[in-house]
Design a protein around this motif. Sequence first.
Motif, PDB file in Angstrom:
ATOM      1  N   THR A 326      60.867  75.952  49.176  1.00  0.00           N
ATOM      2  CA  THR A 326      61.698  76.933  48.469  1.00  0.00           C
ATOM      3  C   THR A 326      62.152  76.382  47.128  1.00  0.00           C
ATOM      4  O   THR A 326      62.099  77.070  46.102  1.00  0.00           O
ATOM      5  CB  THR A 326      62.909  77.307  49.340  1.00  0.00           C
ATOM      6  N   MET A 327      62.613  75.132  47.106  1.00  0.00           N
ATOM      7  CA  MET A 327      63.075  74.504  45.868  1.00  0.00           C
ATOM      8  C   MET A 327      61.997  74.478  44.797  1.00  0.00           C
ATOM      9  O   MET A 327      62.252  74.743  43.618  1.00  0.00           O
ATOM     10  CB  MET A 327      63.530  73.064  46.141  1.00  0.00           C
ATOM     11  N   PHE A 328      60.780  74.146  45.227  1.00  0.00           N
ATOM     12  CA  PHE A 328      59.687  73.967  44.271  1.00  0.00           C
ATOM     13  C   PHE A 328      58.910  75.264  44.016  1.00  0.00           C
ATOM     14  O   PHE A 328      57.947  75.263  43.260  1.00  0.00           O
ATOM     15  CB  PHE A 328      58.748  72.866  44.754  1.00  0.00           C
ATOM     16  N   GLY A 329      59.346  76.352  44.659  1.00  0.00           N
ATOM     17  CA  GLY A 329      58.681  77.633  44.453  1.00  0.00           C
ATOM     18  C   GLY A 329      57.264  77.662  44.981  1.00  0.00           C
ATOM     19  O   GLY A 329      56.412  78.399  44.465  1.00  0.00           O
ATOM     20  N   GLU A 330      56.985  76.890  46.017  1.00  0.00           N
ATOM     21  CA  GLU A 330      55.641  76.829  46.583  1.00  0.00           C
ATOM     22  C   GLU A 330      55.417  77.971  47.575  1.00  0.00           C
ATOM     23  O   GLU A 330      56.356  78.533  48.129  1.00  0.00           O
ATOM     24  CB  GLU A 330      55.447  75.487  47.301  1.00  0.00           C
ATOM     25  N   GLU A 331      54.168  78.282  47.789  1.00  0.00           N
ATOM     26  CA  GLU A 331      53.824  79.246  48.832  1.00  0.00           C
ATOM     27  C   GLU A 331      54.168  78.633  50.187  1.00  0.00           C
ATOM     28  O   GLU A 331      53.867  77.453  50.435  1.00  0.00           O
ATOM     29  CB  GLU A 331      52.338  79.580  48.764  1.00  0.00           C
ATOM     30  N   TYR A 332      54.784  79.421  51.039  1.00  0.00           N
ATOM     31  CA  TYR A 332      55.213  78.882  52.318  1.00  0.00           C
ATOM     32  C   TYR A 332      54.006  78.504  53.187  1.00  0.00           C
ATOM     33  O   TYR A 332      53.052  79.281  53.330  1.00  0.00           O
ATOM     34  CB  TYR A 332      56.102  79.865  53.064  1.00  0.00           C
ATOM     35  N   SER A 333      54.089  77.324  53.759  1.00  0.00           N
ATOM     36  CA  SER A 333      53.008  76.821  54.593  1.00  0.00           C
ATOM     37  C   SER A 333      53.090  77.344  56.017  1.00  0.00           C
ATOM     38  O   SER A 333      52.130  77.212  56.786  1.00  0.00           O
ATOM     39  CB  SER A 333      53.037  75.285  54.625  1.00  0.00           C
ATOM     40  N   GLN A 334      54.245  77.925  56.370  1.00  0.00           N
ATOM     41  CA  GLN A 334      54.455  78.442  57.716  1.00  0.00           C
ATOM     42  C   GLN A 334      55.187  79.779  57.631  1.00  0.00           C
ATOM     43  O   GLN A 334      55.906  80.035  56.660  1.00  0.00           O
ATOM     44  CB  GLN A 334      55.289  77.463  58.549  1.00  0.00           C
ATOM     45  N   PRO A 335      55.079  80.612  58.655  1.00  0.00           N
ATOM     46  CA  PRO A 335      55.806  81.894  58.654  1.00  0.00           C
ATOM     47  C   PRO A 335      57.254  81.698  59.116  1.00  0.00           C
ATOM     48  O   PRO A 335      57.646  82.129  60.206  1.00  0.00           O
ATOM     49  CB  PRO A 335      54.999  82.742  59.637  1.00  0.00           C
ATOM     50  N   TYR A 336      58.063  81.054  58.285  1.00  0.00           N
ATOM     51  CA  TYR A 336      59.463  80.791  58.653  1.00  0.00           C
ATOM     52  C   TYR A 336      60.160  82.106  59.007  1.00  0.00           C
ATOM     53  O   TYR A 336      60.158  83.053  58.214  1.00  0.00           O
ATOM     54  CB  TYR A 336      60.181  80.098  57.500  1.00  0.00           C
ATOM     55  N   GLU A 337      60.786  82.123  60.162  1.00  0.00           N
ATOM     56  CA  GLU A 337      61.344  83.372  60.684  1.00  0.00           C
ATOM     57  C   GLU A 337      62.519  83.893  59.864  1.00  0.00           C
ATOM     58  O   GLU A 337      62.905  85.050  59.998  1.00  0.00           O
ATOM     59  CB  GLU A 337      61.773  83.172  62.149  1.00  0.00           C
ATOM     60  N   TRP A 338      63.085  83.086  59.016  1.00  0.00           N
ATOM     61  CA  TRP A 338      64.251  83.465  58.207  1.00  0.00           C
ATOM     62  C   TRP A 338      63.914  83.589  56.725  1.00  0.00           C
ATOM     63  O   TRP A 338      64.798  83.688  55.885  1.00  0.00           O
ATOM     64  CB  TRP A 338      65.342  82.405  58.399  1.00  0.00           C
ATOM     65  N   ARG A 339      62.623  83.609  56.385  1.00  0.00           N
ATOM     66  CA  ARG A 339      62.191  83.536  54.994  1.00  0.00           C
ATOM     67  C   ARG A 339      62.612  84.762  54.169  1.00  0.00           C
ATOM     68  O   ARG A 339      62.546  84.723  52.934  1.00  0.00           O
ATOM     69  CB  ARG A 339      60.679  83.358  54.897  1.00  0.00           C
ATOM     70  N   SER A 340      63.038  85.836  54.825  1.00  0.00           N
ATOM     71  CA  SER A 340      63.489  87.018  54.078  1.00  0.00           C
ATOM     72  C   SER A 340      64.805  86.763  53.350  1.00  0.00           C
ATOM     73  O   SER A 340      65.156  87.498  52.423  1.00  0.00           O
ATOM     74  CB  SER A 340      63.648  88.215  55.018  1.00  0.00           C
ATOM     75  N   GLU A 341      65.530  85.727  53.765  1.00  0.00           N
ATOM     76  CA  GLU A 341      66.849  85.463  53.199  1.00  0.00           C
ATOM     77  C   GLU A 341      66.758  84.413  52.077  1.00  0.00           C
ATOM     78  O   GLU A 341      67.383  83.352  52.142  1.00  0.00           O
ATOM     79  CB  GLU A 341      67.821  85.022  54.286  1.00  0.00           C
TER      80      GLU A 341
END
Length: 344
Positions: A326-341
């Motif tokens: 998140t800090m580095f603005g990278e594409e998420y490597s996993q489907p983090y269940e809270w990524r909408s926030e």
Amino acid sequence: MRILLVDNLMIRRYGKTRMLPGRKLMCGCIRNNWRLCEFSDRDITRYLAPFGMRAVGAAIANRKLIRTAINFRPDAVLVGHCDYITNETLCEIRALLPKVKIAHFNIDAIWQDWTCRQIERRVDSCDAIFITSAGEKLKKWTNGKNVIAYMPNPADPSMETGDNSRKTSAEFDRDFFFAGIPREGDPRFEVMQAVREALKTSGVMRYDFFGMDRPAVLGADYEDVLLGSKMSINLNRRDDWKWYSSDRIAHLFGNGILTFMSDNGRMRDFFGDGDCVFYSDTRELIDKLFWYNDHDAERRRIAGNGREKYHRMFSGARVLKYMIETMFGEEYSQPYEWRSEVYR
């Protein structure tokens, strides 16, 4: 990845420490095979304070943090509840290390004025701020350059070491415990008073209320309580903030303790009835406590499910990986269940 973690590591408590998220992130860093450097701001400030003059000690500690950053050359700096560390110091680290990313993580209740002041203080000096509460109210701290995001309370198997779901009732010191210091006027106080009275009247369950009937416990004493308890409650002062919880939730789920939670606060987004016990009011809470005390196979099944899910979903390694991405603005490597926030 090289991470400099600045937090209150409680070195001066000589082992009588709390199981705080900062240490779980340290464990997660190692589990991710990343390089770690720790800086305990409060301990260093007090150690360097001549004749106990903390203002002088704080000034010296800030210079030492800058030196640490120069020597270690981190890719990311994570700053916890570090009131002694100034924004000027963080900005100087950024000037000296232009590629570094800096984040503040805050685990305190978001409705407290002083928590909001802590967050507001870091808005312009940090690239990211992570908070253990969610909801669109977090948007107010975005400034067009930073990212404000939810972070779960992490767990780690080196700290949440038990699996009480494998134990029978006879192996526990108590059937139920609560650890907290609710006072009159605190919504938790009335709930726990009612639970305590019901348990006392029935006489069929062994229980302890640490911080109420008994002194609060810390360090290894607290860990012994966790390992010796069958059921507990994750009771927060308020449940109107999405996904908010104290770090207690990791201690309970992570050790396979059957966890009771209010059916508010949106925790059903992560957990189902097969992972913990939800209740809608105090009467239902009390009734379910007695039911699960009598149905040990169900208690063990649900507690085991909850433990497995918490360690898998909210491990310190996984939470930290999400924070870095998140800090580095990278594409998420996993489907983090809270990524909408995540708000930018």
